[in-house]
Design a protein around this motif. Structure first.
Motif, PDB file in Angstrom:
ATOM      1  N   VAL A 154       0.851  -1.192   0.000  1.00 26.71           N
ATOM      2  CA  VAL A 154       0.000   0.000   0.000  1.00 26.71           C
ATOM      3  C   VAL A 154       0.888   1.243   0.000  1.00 26.71           C
ATOM      4  N   TYR A 155       0.662   2.112  -0.969  1.00 23.13           N
ATOM      5  CA  TYR A 155       1.290   3.433  -0.990  1.00 23.13           C
ATOM      6  C   TYR A 155       0.200   4.446  -0.648  1.00 23.13           C
ATOM      7  N   THR A 156       0.468   5.317   0.314  1.00 16.99           N
ATOM      8  CA  THR A 156      -0.537   6.300   0.702  1.00 16.99           C
ATOM      9  C   THR A 156       0.087   7.690   0.737  1.00 16.99           C
ATOM     10  N   VAL A 157      -0.634   8.671   0.213  1.00 18.10           N
ATOM     11  CA  VAL A 157      -0.113  10.042   0.146  1.00 18.10           C
ATOM     12  C   VAL A 157      -1.122  11.006   0.763  1.00 18.10           C
ATOM     13  N   ASP A 158      -0.592  12.051   1.405  1.00 13.49           N
ATOM     14  CA  ASP A 158      -1.439  13.106   1.952  1.00 13.49           C
ATOM     15  C   ASP A 158      -0.688  14.427   1.825  1.00 13.49           C
ATOM     16  N   ARG A 159      -1.441  15.515   1.702  1.00 12.67           N
ATOM     17  CA  ARG A 159      -0.833  16.835   1.539  1.00 12.67           C
ATOM     18  C   ARG A 159      -0.423  17.445   2.875  1.00 12.67           C
ATOM     19  N   HIS A 160      -0.825  16.823   3.969  1.00 15.33           N
ATOM     20  CA  HIS A 160      -0.495  17.347   5.301  1.00 15.33           C
ATOM     21  C   HIS A 160       0.630  16.531   5.938  1.00 15.33           C
ATOM     22  N   ARG A 161       1.787  17.159   6.149  1.00 16.74           N
ATOM     23  CA  ARG A 161       2.941  16.454   6.734  1.00 16.74           C
ATOM     24  C   ARG A 161       2.615  15.862   8.101  1.00 16.74           C
ATOM     25  N   ARG A 162       1.874  16.636   8.907  1.00 12.38           N
ATOM     26  CA  ARG A 162       1.563  16.161  10.260  1.00 12.38           C
ATOM     27  C   ARG A 162       0.767  14.853  10.227  1.00 12.38           C
ATOM     28  N   VAL A 176       0.692  12.571   7.855  1.00 13.28           N
ATOM     29  CA  VAL A 176       1.571  11.481   7.396  1.00 13.28           C
ATOM     30  C   VAL A 176       2.491  11.035   8.531  1.00 13.28           C
ATOM     31  N   ARG A 177       3.056  11.995   9.246  1.00 16.61           N
ATOM     32  CA  ARG A 177       3.962  11.656  10.354  1.00 16.61           C
ATOM     33  C   ARG A 177       3.231  10.857  11.439  1.00 16.61           C
ATOM     34  N   GLU A 178       2.026  11.304  11.817  1.00 19.02           N
ATOM     35  CA  GLU A 178       1.285  10.617  12.875  1.00 19.02           C
ATOM     36  C   GLU A 178       0.806   9.240  12.416  1.00 19.02           C
ATOM     37  N   ALA A 179       0.394   9.150  11.147  1.00 18.02           N
ATOM     38  CA  ALA A 179      -0.032   7.840  10.625  1.00 18.02           C
ATOM     39  C   ALA A 179       1.133   6.858  10.611  1.00 18.02           C
ATOM     40  N   LYS A 180       2.308   7.337  10.192  1.00 19.77           N
ATOM     41  CA  LYS A 180       3.496   6.458  10.173  1.00 19.77           C
ATOM     42  C   LYS A 180       3.789   5.911  11.567  1.00 19.77           C
ATOM     43  N   GLU A 181       3.621   6.754  12.587  1.00 18.12           N
ATOM     44  CA  GLU A 181       3.870   6.298  13.962  1.00 18.12           C
ATOM     45  C   GLU A 181       2.933   5.159  14.336  1.00 18.12           C
ATOM     46  N   VAL A 182       1.655   5.278  13.932  1.00 19.67           N
ATOM     47  CA  VAL A 182       0.693   4.205  14.227  1.00 19.67           C
ATOM     48  C   VAL A 182       1.047   2.939  13.441  1.00 19.67           C
ATOM     49  N   PHE A 183       1.407   3.103  12.158  1.00 18.91           N
ATOM     50  CA  PHE A 183       1.789   1.940  11.338  1.00 18.91           C
ATOM     51  C   PHE A 183       2.975   1.210  11.980  1.00 18.91           C
ATOM     52  N   ASP A 184       3.964   1.983  12.437  1.00 17.61           N
ATOM     53  CA  ASP A 184       5.161   1.386  13.048  1.00 17.61           C
ATOM     54  C   ASP A 184       4.804   0.622  14.312  1.00 17.61           C
ATOM     55  N   ARG A 185       3.974   1.244  15.161  1.00 18.68           N
ATOM     56  CA  ARG A 185       3.589   0.579  16.414  1.00 18.68           C
ATOM     57  C   ARG A 185       2.817  -0.704  16.145  1.00 18.68           C
ATOM     58  N   ALA A 186       2.016  -0.688  15.079  1.00 24.09           N
ATOM     59  CA  ALA A 186       1.193  -1.859  14.753  1.00 24.09           C
ATOM     60  C   ALA A 186       1.951  -2.895  13.911  1.00 24.09           C
ATOM     61  N   GLY A 187       3.188  -2.570  13.520  1.00 20.88           N
ATOM     62  CA  GLY A 187       3.980  -3.506  12.718  1.00 20.88           C
ATOM     63  C   GLY A 187       3.471  -3.683  11.298  1.00 20.88           C
ATOM     64  N   VAL A 225       4.220  -3.292   8.016  1.00 18.91           N
ATOM     65  CA  VAL A 225       5.447  -3.010   7.254  1.00 18.91           C
ATOM     66  C   VAL A 225       5.213  -2.878   5.749  1.00 18.91           C
ATOM     67  N   ASN A 226       4.006  -3.179   5.280  1.00 18.45           N
ATOM     68  CA  ASN A 226       3.762  -3.113   3.827  1.00 18.45           C
ATOM     69  C   ASN A 226       3.077  -1.813   3.405  1.00 18.45           C
ATOM     70  N   ILE A 227       3.129  -0.783   4.280  1.00 17.56           N
ATOM     71  CA  ILE A 227       2.583   0.536   3.928  1.00 17.56           C
ATOM     72  C   ILE A 227       3.741   1.528   3.788  1.00 17.56           C
ATOM     73  N   THR A 228       3.741   2.287   2.689  1.00 22.85           N
ATOM     74  CA  THR A 228       4.692   3.384   2.512  1.00 22.85           C
ATOM     75  C   THR A 228       3.893   4.673   2.421  1.00 22.85           C
ATOM     76  N   ALA A 229       4.177   5.633   3.325  1.00 21.18           N
ATOM     77  CA  ALA A 229       3.412   6.882   3.380  1.00 21.18           C
ATOM     78  C   ALA A 229       4.290   8.053   2.945  1.00 21.18           C
ATOM     79  N   PHE A 230       3.721   8.926   2.119  1.00 23.07           N
ATOM     80  CA  PHE A 230       4.430  10.090   1.593  1.00 23.07           C
ATOM     81  C   PHE A 230       3.621  11.357   1.850  1.00 23.07           C
ATOM     82  N   THR A 231       4.328  12.474   2.006  1.00 21.62           N
ATOM     83  CA  THR A 231       3.675  13.782   1.912  1.00 21.62           C
ATOM     84  C   THR A 231       3.801  14.222   0.456  1.00 21.62           C
ATOM     85  N   ALA A 232       2.674  14.381  -0.213  1.00 21.68           N
ATOM     86  CA  ALA A 232       2.689  14.736  -1.633  1.00 21.68           C
ATOM     87  C   ALA A 232       1.317  15.245  -2.039  1.00 21.68           C
TER      88      ALA A 232
END
Length: 212
Positions: free
Chosen positions: A101-109, A111-122, A124-131
């Motif tokens: 899964v590739y996911t993009v959002d225009r808001h850096r905050r 994306v940053r907060e979502a990445k933290e949740v993805f990491d905590r939940a393990g 590993v197949n999601i890549t998040a970008f600010t774009a």
């Protein structure tokens, strides 16, 4: 954390709204929506309603997440693009169904907060970008599935171009202040087929990056 009774009520609400795909229901049982809802709304995480999140955005109501995931018909080998990461909840559901899964959002905050949740939940197949999601991710195209969680007046041309032949895109279309329709677009050898699924209401799809 989901307790057994909350989980039962949550799944019952999804089924009663038409979410019947077993894989989608299992994914939604596995991913705890409570991980994606912060602050004063945390105690409402398991209700079937949209809730406010940071940057003036919302986390979609679970039944809409379920219906969009079901319409997308994600297969285990699929590569999926999500435009509009938001809380990260939809991407987490998709991560249970797809290979990548590739996911993009225009808001850096966000994306940053979502990445933290993805990491905590393990997850590993999601890549998040600010774009700027309206342009998709040309470097990773083509995609088997594309989901857009913000409303455009028409399906964006760059996203249609990044959909593989045989691929499916699900998105809301319509004026942001009027009724929007959830549309399923299937790319065929001959062009694009459009199916209207139901009325919905989403935040508008905006170009450019957010200020946060």
């Amino acid at each position: 954390m989901f307790d057994a009774e909350q989980k039962m009520q949550f799944l019952f609400a999804l089924r009663s709204k038409g979410v019947t795909d077993t894989r989608v229901l299992t994914a939604m049982e596995t991913v705890d929506r409570g991980d994606f809802v912060r602050g004063i709304f945390a105690n409402r995480a398991y209700e079937d309603m949209p809730l406010p999140i940071a940057c003036g955005q919302t986390i979609s109501q679970p039944s809409v997440v379920g219906l969009m995931s079901q319409a997308l018909n994600v297969q285990p080998r699929d590569k999926v693009l999500e435009v509009g990461t938001g809380s990260g909840y939809q991407a987490a559901i998709l991560s249970q169904l797809a290979r990548r899964v590739y996911t993009v959002d225009r808001h850096r905050r966000l994306v940053r907060e979502a990445k933290e949740v993805f990491d905590r939940a393990g997850l590993v197949n999601i890549t998040a970008f600010t774009a700027d999601g309206s342009h998709g991710l040309p470097d990773q195209a083509p995609f088997d599935r594309i989901i857009v969680t913000a409303a455009a007046e028409d399906p964006p041309g760059p996203l249609l171009a990044q959909l593989r032949i045989g691929g499916i895109m699900v998105l809301p279309v319509g004026q942001s202040d009027a009724v929007q329709s959830l549309i399923k677009v299937t790319r065929t050898d001959a062009g694009f087929e459009y199916d209207e699924l139901r009325d919905v209401r989403f935040v508008p799809l905006l170009e450019g990056l957010g200020q946060d």
